[in-house]
Design a protein around this motif. Structure first.
Motif, PDB file in Angstrom:
ATOM      1  N   THR A 272      25.524  44.292  44.427  1.00  0.00           N
ATOM      2  CA  THR A 272      26.807  43.464  44.387  1.00  0.00           C
ATOM      3  C   THR A 272      27.247  43.784  45.961  1.00  0.00           C
ATOM      4  O   THR A 272      27.218  44.917  46.832  1.00  0.00           O
ATOM      5  CB  THR A 272      27.835  44.143  43.613  1.00  0.00           C
ATOM      6  OG1 THR A 272      27.389  43.834  42.189  1.00  0.00           O
ATOM      7  CG2 THR A 272      29.317  43.597  43.841  1.00  0.00           C
TER       8      THR A 272
ATOM      9  N   LYS B 116      38.225  41.542  43.287  1.00  0.00           N
ATOM     10  CA  LYS B 116      37.987  42.896  42.646  1.00  0.00           C
ATOM     11  C   LYS B 116      39.167  43.388  41.900  1.00  0.00           C
ATOM     12  O   LYS B 116      40.391  43.145  42.227  1.00  0.00           O
ATOM     13  CB  LYS B 116      37.700  43.845  44.012  1.00  0.00           C
ATOM     14  CG  LYS B 116      37.103  45.155  43.375  1.00  0.00           C
ATOM     15  CD  LYS B 116      36.645  46.010  44.441  1.00  0.00           C
ATOM     16  CE  LYS B 116      36.303  47.403  44.216  1.00  0.00           C
ATOM     17  NZ  LYS B 116      35.679  48.237  45.482  1.00  0.00           N
ATOM     18  N   ASN B 117      38.919  43.814  40.696  1.00  0.00           N
ATOM     19  CA  ASN B 117      39.651  44.647  39.842  1.00  0.00           C
ATOM     20  C   ASN B 117      40.809  43.574  39.194  1.00  0.00           C
ATOM     21  O   ASN B 117      41.816  43.770  38.757  1.00  0.00           O
ATOM     22  CB  ASN B 117      40.664  45.814  40.632  1.00  0.00           C
ATOM     23  CG  ASN B 117      39.618  46.906  40.923  1.00  0.00           C
ATOM     24  OD1 ASN B 117      38.733  47.215  40.201  1.00  0.00           O
ATOM     25  ND2 ASN B 117      39.998  47.255  42.007  1.00  0.00           N
TER      26      ASN B 117
ATOM     27  N   GLN C 112      34.098  40.251  45.112  1.00  0.00           N
ATOM     28  CA  GLN C 112      32.838  40.774  44.902  1.00  0.00           C
ATOM     29  C   GLN C 112      31.992  39.754  44.654  1.00  0.00           C
ATOM     30  O   GLN C 112      32.619  38.775  43.657  1.00  0.00           O
ATOM     31  CB  GLN C 112      33.219  41.620  43.758  1.00  0.00           C
ATOM     32  CG  GLN C 112      33.767  42.883  43.988  1.00  0.00           C
ATOM     33  CD  GLN C 112      33.809  43.873  42.661  1.00  0.00           C
ATOM     34  OE1 GLN C 112      33.941  43.384  41.618  1.00  0.00           O
ATOM     35  NE2 GLN C 112      33.939  45.334  43.034  1.00  0.00           N
TER      36      GLN C 112
ATOM     37  N   GLU D 163      30.830  42.803  48.881  1.00  0.00           N
ATOM     38  CA  GLU D 163      32.062  42.747  49.025  1.00  0.00           C
ATOM     39  C   GLU D 163      32.453  42.485  50.464  1.00  0.00           C
ATOM     40  O   GLU D 163      31.978  42.484  51.521  1.00  0.00           O
ATOM     41  CB  GLU D 163      32.791  44.164  48.742  1.00  0.00           C
ATOM     42  CG  GLU D 163      32.511  44.686  47.130  1.00  0.00           C
ATOM     43  CD  GLU D 163      33.262  45.812  47.049  1.00  0.00           C
ATOM     44  OE1 GLU D 163      33.881  46.370  47.796  1.00  0.00           O
ATOM     45  OE2 GLU D 163      33.350  46.254  45.968  1.00  0.00           O
TER      46      GLU D 163
ATOM     47  N   ARG E 242      35.360  37.438  34.956  1.00  0.00           N
ATOM     48  CA  ARG E 242      34.831  38.452  35.517  1.00  0.00           C
ATOM     49  C   ARG E 242      33.371  39.248  35.150  1.00  0.00           C
ATOM     50  O   ARG E 242      32.737  39.857  35.741  1.00  0.00           O
ATOM     51  CB  ARG E 242      36.131  39.539  35.971  1.00  0.00           C
ATOM     52  CG  ARG E 242      35.593  40.705  36.831  1.00  0.00           C
ATOM     53  CD  ARG E 242      36.614  41.571  37.306  1.00  0.00           C
ATOM     54  NE  ARG E 242      36.397  42.704  38.001  1.00  0.00           N
ATOM     55  CZ  ARG E 242      36.377  43.953  37.393  1.00  0.00           C
ATOM     56  NH1 ARG E 242      36.806  44.128  36.322  1.00  0.00           N
ATOM     57  NH2 ARG E 242      36.228  44.935  38.119  1.00  0.00           N
TER      58      ARG E 242
END
Length: 933
Positions: free
Chosen positions: A87, A54-55, A79, A89, A872
């Motif tokens: 989605t 993530k990110n 993710q 996580e 991503r």
């Protein structure tokens, strides 16, 4: 025993320093490899799903089976995203486990239109109709998890579309292309001509004389005439000054090799969540020798269907492989030999057959490599059919997988020695057909109990059958009769079978917080009982016990185990290179693989006992150290019993070693840049403790006069061969003529085992680009470079060209009376017979001791650069692709200029450390393209 394991040489500590010299540290935050599977609510894999930290841009996509691999660190949130689905996580913990805020499972997304119209009442779903009434859809038909789309037509009728209403096709296509360039080739002298010393002078000898050597005069003293001959179509060669004599590069025999492989995987996911999968690949290529080709076809077809508590899979496969230069009778090495010993002024490529039908070669005692290749019949063709059915059963704490696999293969080998080849009178030819069939039934049962206990049982039932038919023909009157009409023939026919069973019972017990905090102790134990119809006592046993103790101290783990296993020799032994042990080096040109190895009707078991202890540190640098000891008894080998080989238990040995591995990963600038470093280090010492068969040693690979051995008190594969005579103080004894004497008996002259091996791999990823560098360093050990000695013997090596005019040389040693040697010699005295010079006097194999070279090398093993659009933000259905370029064997630095310890002789693994006209090492350049749809 533990004391023995912990005894490590004092100078070993300097090796550990190498771990840090080659291991740059860029910061903190340890990454490790995490592997997972993306699936839907029904447990079905989702090919092409995006998986990201993530990110970050640290992303990948799931393959056709839903598998993915990602570099992660503790605390990362993963993710999982798939088109049309929610989605999910989950978080990575410090120990590499998962905190599930969701798993790899992804749920379908409902359309906004449906969400606005949806009315939930109890267990059913009501949607308004145009008339104002409602229609009820029961959740067992259209459950929340299954509805992926709601369509509304012009009459406001709603149509529900579920995942089960779709057929989905997933494709993966890969193509690899590789070009190989020979490197580390031998250097040859281009100064001196075919001939020898006659009447006090180095004299040119033409091909008509049958002269095999290049100990003649300088080529500059010869001329080319206008008189064409079958040997010299461009003009004969005679003494005198006139037209210069042309010379040729003998390394011109080798060409660049190439190989290409195309692979296609297709998966059709059907409405009932069953699927069909097709895998196909085709590989073809040319070798570095002229006429060498190979091709391979591989096909698999799989059908999978999920049932209640069961997953059923059926697979059928077919593999076909063909190689037209199989080295079945050592033809590969013989062609390289024939080319290498040819005088520099003779062009083999101008024709391989004379007008009368005999071989065209520079000497009737030697071969033209093109003659061997043009009439080569060494070919291999194999077909393998595989059928597999499996059932995976899952219920509560019980898992059971039952599998039945059937394999049916046939292997056809042809080959022989071409008629009229050097040292071959009438030639020989072999037709070898082997059928090998096996049926394996396997059942794996596991029960995950309470309080950290799990139990398992594995049952294997196997039936094998081998049927070999071989016809050997010899005595051919000419090429026109080869291989159809032979003077003599004999056959080998042997059928073998084996029925076996093995039961393994195992248990695992996990204890949490044994020391009062978050440590985790896992205890493992297993017991084996086996049966074999060919084993002397029918029943045998084995066992295992071990532990893994995580977080004994935070991030620090300990482990250890002991295992005992026993196994029989294989029925099928197709590597016939052991036949070379029947021949001396000087008989190389006539070698033939005439004998077979068969497992005994009643066998003894090879017994292997392993002990290991170690420690592991997990963060920020992941490091693992393991000390081990293993004892092997009844190790099987081809044993020469009066000229006939038997496959029998030959030796016992013991080995102690240390293995260290470490890895470190670091992300920079918001994870846009990533460094990854891995290192592996291993060192070991082994020793043969017993040999059987009545002798002091057993030769396992090589020639009759230079070979690797099992020998009591010596390391595995100790090299034995001729050696110089030495006195009690290890001084070389020199004869009255000034040249060293040769010992009457062969001696141990080398150890092929390295002191240590170090591997280093570094990866740099910047956005979508990835650069990988790999190095390996092998230090210590020896190899036998017989190629160099034979080239010296023929007078074609660069060394013999440089040193043949050396005079007044005094060998360091003592005379037979024990006095220092002072007798000067000339390396090549033309007033003496050619057999008296430095290199000829010891024969084609020379003194094997003088051909022993260091096996140490450092290699830049691989360099690759790749680009991928799997990042991503790629959530579309657009194809994913990866393009890579690479170079293998970028460069090699070694003490031996030509031989390489990782190369094998006759393509047989047992011959590593022996070089006799081996296939050259190649630098490989490649391009790889992969596309996923």
């Amino acid at each position: 025993m533990l004391k023995d394991i912990l005894i490590i040489k004092a100078n070993l500590m300097r090796y550990f320093l190498l771990l840090f010299l080659f291991f740059p540290i860029f910061g903190y935050g340890q990454f490790f490899t995490y592997k997972g599977i993306v699936s839907d609510a029904d447990g079905m894999p989702l090919p092409g799903a995006n998986v990201c930290v993530k990110n970050t841009t640290n992303c990948t996509t799931a393959d056709i089976e839903g598998n993915y691999t990602l570099q992660v660190k503790p605390g990362d949130i993963i993710q999982v995203n798939y088109i049309g689905m929610v989605t999910r996580e989950f978080t990575i913990t410090a120990t590499g486990s998962v905190i599930a805020t969701g798993t790899g499972e992804v749920k379908p997304i409902l359309s906004d239109d449906f969400a606005n119209a949806l009315i939930k009442e109890g267990n059913d779903t009501r949607v308004p109709e145009p008339s104002g009434t409602t229609r009820t859809y029961f959740k067992d038909q259209y459950s929340y998890n299954n509805v992926v789309l709601v369509k509304k037509d012009k009459d406001n009728e709603y149509t529900f579309v579920t995942a089960r209403d779709y057929h989905k096709l997933f494709l993966e296509l890969y193509h690899d292309f590789t070009i190989g360039t020979p490197i580390r080739l031998h250097g040859y002298q281009n100064t001196y001509a075919q001939g020898r010393s006659l009447n006090g002078a180095a004299t040119y000898q033409s091909p008509e004389t049958g002269e095999p050597f290049s100990w003649g005069p300088a080529i500059s003293t010869l001329q080319t005439t206008a008189n064409a001959t079958p040997y010299y179509p461009g003009g004969d060669i005679t003494p005198g000054v006139g037209s210069p004599v042309a010379t040729y590069n003998r390394n011109g025999l080798f060409r660049n090799s190439y190989e290409q492989k195309t692979t296609l995987s297709a998966k059709l996911l059907m409405p009932k969540r069953d699927y069909l999968k097709l895998g196909m690949s085709y590989k073809s290529g040319n070798g570095i020798l002229p006429t060498a080709t190979s091709n391979e076809v591989n096909t698999t077809f799989t059908y999978f269907i999920p049932l209640t508590k069961h997953n059923l899979t059926a697979t059928a496969g077919y593999n076909r492989f063909n190689n037209n230069l199989s080295n079945f009778n050592f033809i590969y090495n013989k062609a390289i030999f024939a080319n290498a010993v040819t005088p520099t002024h003779f062009n083999n490529g101008l024709g391989s057959v004379l007008p009368g039908g005999l071989p065209r070669s520079y000497s009737n005692l030697e071969n033209n490599p093109y003659y061997l290749l043009d009439y080569n019949l060494d070919e291999n063709l194999s077909n393998l059919y595989t059928f597999k059915v499996s059932d995976e059963y899952h219920y509560d704490r019980i898992n059971n997988t039952a599998t039945v696999t059937a394999q049916f293969s046939n292997i056809e080998n042809t080959g022989g020695n071409v008629p009229f080849a050097a040292q071959v009178a009438g030639g020989d030819y072999t037709q070898r057909k082997e059928m090998y069939n096996s049926i394996l039934a396997e059942n794996n049962f596991t029960y995950q109990g309470h309080n950290g206990l799990s139990l398992g049982a594995r049952l294997l039932l196997n039936y094998q059958e081998r049927d070999l038919q071989r016809d050997y023909l010899e005595g051919f009157t000419g090429l026109d009769a080869y291989p159809a009409v032979a003077d003599d023939q004999f056959s080998i026919s042997r059928r073998q079978s084996r029925a076996s069973a093995n039961l393994n019972l195992n248990a695992k017990y996990r204890v949490n917080s044994l020391l009062g905090y978050y440590d985790d102790l896992l205890l493992n134990a297993a017991a084996d009982a086996g049966y074999s119809s060919t084993y002397k006592n029918n029943i045998y046993f084995g066992g295992y016990a071990g532990f893994d103790w995580d977080d004994v101290i935070e991030r620090f783990a300990l482990f250890g185990n002991v295992a005992v296993k026993q196994y029989e020799p294989v029925l099928q032994y197709n590597n016939l290179a052991f036949n070379s042990l029947l021949y001396r080096v000087s008989d190389f040109k006539q070698m033939s693989a005439t004998q077979e190895l068969f497992a005994p009707n009643t066998t003894l078991l090879t017994r292997e006992t392993n002990y290991s202890v170690g420690a592991e540190y997990k963060w920020p640098v992941s490091a693992r150290l393991e000390l081990y000891k293993k004892d092997i008894s009844n190790l099987y080998a081809p044993v020469n019993q009066g000229g006939t080989f038997a496959w029998m238990p030959a030796a016992d040995y013991t080995q102690r070693g240390l293995e260290v591995s470490a890895s470190y990963d670091h992300y920079i600038n918001g994870d846009d840049v990533m460094f990854s470093h891995t290192l592996s280090f291993s060192t070991y010492k082994n020793k043969v403790t017993a040999v059987r068969g009545g002798g002091s040693r057993i030769a396992i690979a090589g020639f009759a006069d230079v070979n690797k051995n099992y020998m009591v008190g010596q390391p595995l594969g100790a090299i034995v061969g001729s050696a110089y005579e030495r006195d009690a103080y290890n001084n070389i004894v020199v004869g009255s003529d000034g040249f060293p004497l040769v010992a009457a008996e062969p001696k141990v002259i080398g150890d092929p085992n390295p002191d240590f091996v170090l591997g280093i791999n570094t990866t740099l990823r910047v956005h979508r680009f990835s650069l990988n560098l790999g190095f390996d360093w092998s230090r210590g050990g020896q190899l036998w470079n017989g190629t160099g000695q034979t080239l010296d013997y023929y007078g074609v090596s660069g060394l013999s060209g440089q040193q043949r005019n050396v005079t007044n040389y005094v060998f360091n040693g003592v005379t037979q009376s024990g006095q220092p040697n002072t007798q000067p010699v000339s390396f090549y005295d033309v007033t003496q017979p050619v057999t008296q010079n430095r290199w000829q006097r010891y024969g084609a194999a020379g003194v094997a001791e003088s051909a022993i070279e260091s096996a140490t090398y450092f290699r830049f093993n691989n360099l690759s650069l790749s680009y991928s659009n799997e990042y991503r933000y790629n959530y579309s259905h657009a194809p994913r692709y990866t393009v890579s370029v690479f170079i293998n064997n970028v460069f090699v630095v070694a003490k031996s200029k030509t031989a390489f310890s990782a190369n094998t002789m006759f393509n047989a693994p047992e011959t590593s450390g022996l070089d006799y006209f081996n296939s050259p090492l190649q630098r490989m350049y490649g391009l790889s393209v992969g596309i996923k749809f």
